[in-house]
Write an enzyme that holds these catalytic residues in place. Structure first.
Site, PDB file in Angstrom:
ATOM      1  N   ARG A 192     -12.525   5.684  -1.589  1.00 45.90           N
ATOM      2  CA  ARG A 192     -11.664   4.565  -1.199  1.00 45.90           C
ATOM      3  C   ARG A 192     -12.122   3.287  -1.910  1.00 45.90           C
ATOM      4  O   ARG A 192     -13.319   3.075  -2.123  1.00 45.90           O
ATOM      5  CB  ARG A 192     -11.682   4.344   0.311  1.00 45.90           C
ATOM      6  CG  ARG A 192     -11.170   5.529   1.104  1.00 45.90           C
ATOM      7  CD  ARG A 192     -10.839   5.163   2.539  1.00 45.90           C
ATOM      8  NE  ARG A 192      -9.649   4.320   2.631  1.00 45.90           N
ATOM      9  CZ  ARG A 192      -8.396   4.784   2.601  1.00 45.90           C
ATOM     10  NH1 ARG A 192      -8.167   6.075   2.462  1.00 45.90           N
ATOM     11  NH2 ARG A 192      -7.375   3.967   2.709  1.00 45.90           N
ATOM     12  N   HIS A 203      -3.786  -6.082   1.805  1.00 48.39           N
ATOM     13  CA  HIS A 203      -3.566  -6.195   3.249  1.00 48.39           C
ATOM     14  C   HIS A 203      -4.116  -7.540   3.717  1.00 48.39           C
ATOM     15  O   HIS A 203      -4.374  -8.432   2.938  1.00 48.39           O
ATOM     16  CB  HIS A 203      -4.304  -5.064   3.975  1.00 48.39           C
ATOM     17  CG  HIS A 203      -3.812  -3.693   3.637  1.00 48.39           C
ATOM     18  ND1 HIS A 203      -2.621  -3.187   4.099  1.00 48.39           N
ATOM     19  CD2 HIS A 203      -4.368  -2.708   2.881  1.00 48.39           C
ATOM     20  CE1 HIS A 203      -2.458  -1.959   3.660  1.00 48.39           C
ATOM     21  NE2 HIS A 203      -3.499  -1.636   2.914  1.00 48.39           N
ATOM     22  N   CYS A 229       0.808  -1.222   0.000  1.00 51.53           N
ATOM     23  CA  CYS A 229       0.000   0.000   0.000  1.00 51.53           C
ATOM     24  C   CYS A 229       0.842   1.273   0.000  1.00 51.53           C
ATOM     25  O   CYS A 229       1.410   1.628  -1.029  1.00 51.53           O
ATOM     26  CB  CYS A 229      -0.976  -0.024   1.178  1.00 51.53           C
ATOM     27  SG  CYS A 229      -2.387   1.088   0.986  1.00 51.53           S
TER      28      CYS A 229
END
Length: 240
Positions: free
Chosen positions: A129, A192, A95
């Protein structure tokens, strides 16, 4: 087995570790130990001297404020990271660190945070997002699964290979169906979750590269991955 330790370095563990990315370092450490290797776990923080003789490097995600805190230090150690990358040292950047291994990350306010350009890529903050479970397919690593939560939209250069193609999810930018990037033994990704506990094949690839670099050979002692396999099945079955 040699008692010389594999030196595993985590970049900016305080500033860039907000989505459980610390689990990637722990996974690498345990899988090395299960195979009989000694592991020395190191940290690099802003203002510190960069450790010598590192064998494997990981970095995680962070907020824009975290990237601001590390930007100057990352540029200072950028040449060293380039040398390590070119010499075949394996790295996993997730990220925010993935973004800064490209040319730059541009915040929603228009501030450009300069990266170190190991990847041929650039990132700008998007209007929303990109969040949810993600499944990707890699010719090298098979099915890679995880969870993404980012607003950055990363565009790869035409000559920059992606890590994988998106099967379910957004990936680098939600449009080109690409996820992550790879340069030699350096991997960047938005996944993640943490990424490596559910993707042991990818973890073992990083480990093998590090061990072969250090010891000249790698004995892939089998590990019971039943729990990882069950976690993968559960994650794949979940809705976006």
């Amino acid at each position: 087995m040699s008692k010389v330790a594999v030196r595993l370095l985590q970049l900016y563990p305080r500033e860039m570790n907000i989505y459980g990315d610390w689990g990637n370092a722990l996974t690498l450490k345990k899988r090395l130990q299960w195979r009989g290797y000694e592991v020395e776990l190191l940290e690099h923080r802003p203002g510190q001297a960069f450790p010598k003789d590192v064998d494997l490097i990981v970095g995680g995600g962070g907020q824009d404020s975290g990237q601001e805190k590390i930007r100057d230090d990352l540029l200072k150690i950028g040449d060293e990271l380039h040398k390590l990358a070119d010499s075949g040292i394996p790295m996993l950047m997730i990220c925010g660190m993935y973004q800064l291994f490209g040319r730059f990350f541009e915040t929603v306010e228009g501030d450009k945070i300069e990266g170190i350009s190991i990847f041929g890529a650039q990132t700008v903050a998007g209007p929303k997002r990109l969040i949810g479970n993600i499944v990707t397919e890699s010719a090298q690593f098979g099915e890679i699964i995880g969870y993404e939560n980012h607003s950055g939209l990363t565009i790869l250069d035409d000559t920059q290979p992606a890590l994988a193609h998106v099967v379910k999810g957004a990936g680098n930018n939600g449009k080109d169906h690409l996820e992550g990037a790879i340069y030699k033994n350096v991997i960047g990704s938005y996944l993640h979750g943490s990424l490596l506990p559910k993707n042991p094949r990818l973890a073992d690839w990083l480990i093998e590269k590090a061990v072969v670099n250090k010891f000249g050979e790698f004995d892939p002692k089998p590990i019971n991955d039943d729990l990882a396999i069950q976690a993968r099945k559960t994650a794949i079955s979940l809705k976006r």
